[in-house]
Design a protein around this motif. Structure first.
Motif, short mmCIF file in Angstrom:
data_model
loop_
_atom_site.label_atom_id
_atom_site.label_comp_id
_atom_site.label_asym_id
_atom_site.label_seq_id
_atom_site.Cartn_x
_atom_site.Cartn_y
_atom_site.Cartn_z
N TRP A 22 0.85 -1.18 0.00
CA TRP A 22 0.00 0.00 0.00
C TRP A 22 0.89 1.23 0.00
O TRP A 22 2.02 1.20 0.51
CB TRP A 22 -0.88 0.03 1.25
CG TRP A 22 -1.86 -1.10 1.36
CD1 TRP A 22 -2.87 -1.40 0.51
CD2 TRP A 22 -1.93 -2.07 2.41
NE1 TRP A 22 -3.58 -2.49 0.96
CE2 TRP A 22 -3.02 -2.92 2.13
CE3 TRP A 22 -1.19 -2.31 3.57
CZ2 TRP A 22 -3.38 -3.99 2.95
CZ3 TRP A 22 -1.54 -3.36 4.39
CH2 TRP A 22 -2.62 -4.20 4.08
N TYR A 23 0.38 2.33 -0.54
CA TYR A 23 1.14 3.58 -0.55
C TYR A 23 0.61 4.52 0.53
O TYR A 23 -0.59 4.81 0.58
CB TYR A 23 1.03 4.26 -1.92
CG TYR A 23 1.51 5.69 -1.91
CD1 TYR A 23 2.84 6.00 -1.59
CD2 TYR A 23 0.64 6.74 -2.18
CE1 TYR A 23 3.27 7.31 -1.56
CE2 TYR A 23 1.06 8.05 -2.16
CZ TYR A 23 2.38 8.34 -1.84
OH TYR A 23 2.81 9.64 -1.80
N ASN A 24 1.50 4.99 1.37
CA ASN A 24 1.15 5.88 2.48
C ASN A 24 1.44 7.32 2.08
O ASN A 24 2.58 7.78 2.17
CB ASN A 24 1.97 5.48 3.72
CG ASN A 24 1.64 6.30 4.95
OD1 ASN A 24 0.73 7.13 4.92
ND2 ASN A 24 2.38 6.09 6.02
N VAL A 25 0.43 8.04 1.63
CA VAL A 25 0.61 9.40 1.12
C VAL A 25 1.14 10.35 2.18
O VAL A 25 1.79 11.36 1.87
CB VAL A 25 -0.72 9.93 0.52
CG1 VAL A 25 -1.75 10.21 1.62
CG2 VAL A 25 -0.49 11.17 -0.33
N ARG A 26 0.92 10.03 3.46
CA ARG A 26 1.41 10.91 4.53
C ARG A 26 2.92 11.08 4.48
O ARG A 26 3.46 12.12 4.90
CB ARG A 26 1.01 10.36 5.90
CG ARG A 26 -0.46 10.50 6.23
CD ARG A 26 -0.83 9.67 7.45
NE ARG A 26 -0.85 8.25 7.14
CZ ARG A 26 -0.86 7.28 8.06
NH1 ARG A 26 -0.80 7.57 9.34
NH2 ARG A 26 -0.91 6.01 7.69
N ASN A 120 -11.82 -3.86 0.26
CA ASN A 120 -10.37 -3.71 0.24
C ASN A 120 -9.78 -3.51 1.63
O ASN A 120 -8.67 -3.95 1.92
CB ASN A 120 -9.97 -2.51 -0.63
CG ASN A 120 -10.38 -2.67 -2.07
OD1 ASN A 120 -10.47 -3.78 -2.58
ND2 ASN A 120 -10.66 -1.55 -2.75
N SER A 121 -10.51 -2.82 2.50
CA SER A 121 -10.04 -2.58 3.87
C SER A 121 -10.66 -3.56 4.85
O SER A 121 -10.02 -3.94 5.85
CB SER A 121 -10.35 -1.15 4.31
OG SER A 121 -9.85 -0.89 5.61
N GLN A 244 -7.01 1.35 0.97
CA GLN A 244 -7.74 1.61 -0.27
C GLN A 244 -6.85 2.08 -1.41
O GLN A 244 -7.30 2.20 -2.55
CB GLN A 244 -8.85 2.64 -0.02
CG GLN A 244 -9.97 2.17 0.89
CD GLN A 244 -10.80 1.03 0.30
OE1 GLN A 244 -10.60 0.63 -0.84
NE2 GLN A 244 -11.72 0.49 1.09
N THR A 245 -5.57 2.31 -1.14
CA THR A 245 -4.69 2.77 -2.22
C THR A 245 -4.47 1.71 -3.30
O THR A 245 -3.93 2.02 -4.36
CB THR A 245 -3.32 3.24 -1.68
OG1 THR A 245 -2.67 2.18 -0.96
CG2 THR A 245 -3.49 4.46 -0.78
#
Length: 459
Positions: A22-26, A120-121, A244-245
């Motif tokens: 998953w990609y963590n945008v934070r 997804n989650s 959800q990414t």
């Protein structure tokens, strides 16, 4: 070879192209989302503070602002293969019907029994609950997609699932309720008389049709008072947007296979899980200065958190027992009109998306539900999918943007999220078809009454 011939109607990735992280945008945000606050002390909450409510591994993900990529467990990847990769669709028929030079794509997340992206989650949260040795989980659900997804995930891992469903949805969507029960979940209309906070809300708001904030309060109370249970949430939280990414990562990979770069990315916004999941990989490029995109959040005019809310710390639930989050909010006492069909009923918005919106990285618009259902009907008639009311908010604005391109002659590329199907939303479709669906927009006075209850916090 022309683009029309080169790009198929549906772009499918192979199974081995499902994202493994998953990609963590934070990690790429200069201004991180503000920390959750303890409702008793108003101090930032750490790992130990959150343990009575959430699963341990999910707390670690919730608090991680620095790790850009987080591995997806193999057990979750195995489950994802049942319905992922999800297709990216070129909406040729919609483009033709609109007579627009715009190129429209949508990421379709409704190709599973729960009918939406929520799975997804849900499967991730059920997995971590099982891994921790818990007996079961509690949650809330609005329109029912999240409760359906969690009941499926809980059944898969053999844990108990207790769902508190917003009362108006419980009454309007009996079939979605029955899907949850078929998967073994107990479903209680909220606010109920089974919990202290439910009884309190019913006393303060006699005859209330409920809200997500009410249902959250009840689910949290039951989780914290029942040994071996934890609370899980279908949107808003950092951990949920992380899971959800997979939506955005798959969409980005599918577009790149054909050398396509979207100009505009559109998603419906209630608590933020679908929107955040779709835009995160693109937002990461924007934050890093690699590319620029126009990103639009679409919310209902009857529950306009972004467009008319306050960016402030607020309780995540109506009963004021949950942590406080800094977000765009209408006030935790705000209860959407029962006239509002479908989900997107939460009084606040994801802290991640709230911060990005506050910092000017995305736009937000609100739309009235009759125009939303007009767009849903138009889409269904030409694209062959009956869309969920939530998704149809994004469809509305995608159509509007495509029609602007028709006026200007610009060949912009539009990507939107089709979060799921609307086959359990036929009461709302019936009202629209019968011409009795009404639009409701809260007055400034109504919103101010709710704003007046916001906690006074100076940090």
């Amino acid at each position: 070879m022309s683009e029309e011939k080169r790009i198929p109607y549906k772009i499918y990735l192979s199974e081995d192209e499902i994202p493994r992280q998953w990609y963590n945008v934070r990690a790429d945000m200069k201004n991180k989302p503000a920390p959750l606050l303890n409702p008793a002390t108003l101090k930032p909450m750490g790992f130990e503070d959150l343990r009575p409510v959430f699963c341990d591994e999910l707390i670690k993900q919730e608090l991680d602002d620095t790790t850009p990529y987080i591995d997806i467990p193999e057990e979750v990847l195995d489950f994802y293969k049942m319905y992922r990769p999800a297709p990216l669709v070129r909406a040729y028929f919609l483009e033709k019907a609109l007579g627009t030079p715009a190129k429209i794509y949508y990421k379709f997340e409704g190709n599973n029994t729960s009918g939406s992206h929520k799975l997804n989650s849900a499967i991730v949260q059920a997995y971590y609950a099982k891994k921790q040795g818990l007996k079961g989980v509690t949650t809330e659900t609005g329109a029912g997609q999240w409760g359906t997804a969690l009941s499926m995930a809980s059944a898969y891992f053999g844990i108990d699932c207790k769902v508190y469903m917003v009362k108006v949805s419980y009454e309007q969507k009996p079939f979605r309720r029955e899907v949850m029960r078929t998967y073994g979940a107990s479903v209680t209309p909220s606010p109920s008389m089974d919990t202290e906070v439910g009884r309190k809300i019913n006393a303060e708001h006699p005859g209330t049709t409920g809200s997500l904030g009410c249902a959250i309060s009840e689910a949290v109370e039951v989780a914290t008072k029942t040994e071996g249970y934890r609370y899980v949430l279908g949107s808003v939280l950092n951990q949920v947007l992380l899971h959800q990414t997979v939506i955005g990562l798959e969409a980005k990979l599918a577009l790149e296979k054909y050398g396509v770069t979207p100009d505009i990315i559109i998603g419906c916004a209630g608590g933020g899980s679908n929107l955040g999941g779709l835009i995160s990989p693109f937002m990461g490029e924007k934050l890093r200065g690699e590319k620029d995109y126009r990103i639009i959040a679409v919310e209902p005019a009857s529950c306009p958190s972004f467009t008319r809310g306050k960016f402030a710390y607020d309780f995540c639930d109506t009963g004021m027992v949950c942590p406080l989050a800094k977000m765009y909010t209408l006030g935790s006492n705000f209860i959407p009109s029962a006239n509002h069909a479908g989900g997107l009923r939460y009084h606040g918005m994801s802290p991640i998306l709230s911060q990005l919106y506050h910092d000017g990285y995305m736009e937000a618009v609100s739309v009235e539900q009759t125009s939303v259902f007009q767009a849903a009907q138009q889409f269904a008639r030409v694209e062959g999918i009956l869309p969920a009311p939530e998704s149809s908010h994004a469809i509305r604005v995608a159509i509007d943007e495509a029609l602007k391109c028709k006026e200007t002659g610009e060949e912009k590329t539009i990507l939107f999220g089709l979060t799921g199907t609307g086959y359990f939303d036929m009461v709302a479709y019936q009202k629209f078809n019968d011409g009795v669906m009404m639009d409701y927009i809260p007055t400034d006075a109504e919103l101010q009454k709710s704003f007046d209850t916001l906690p006074k916090i100076n940090l």
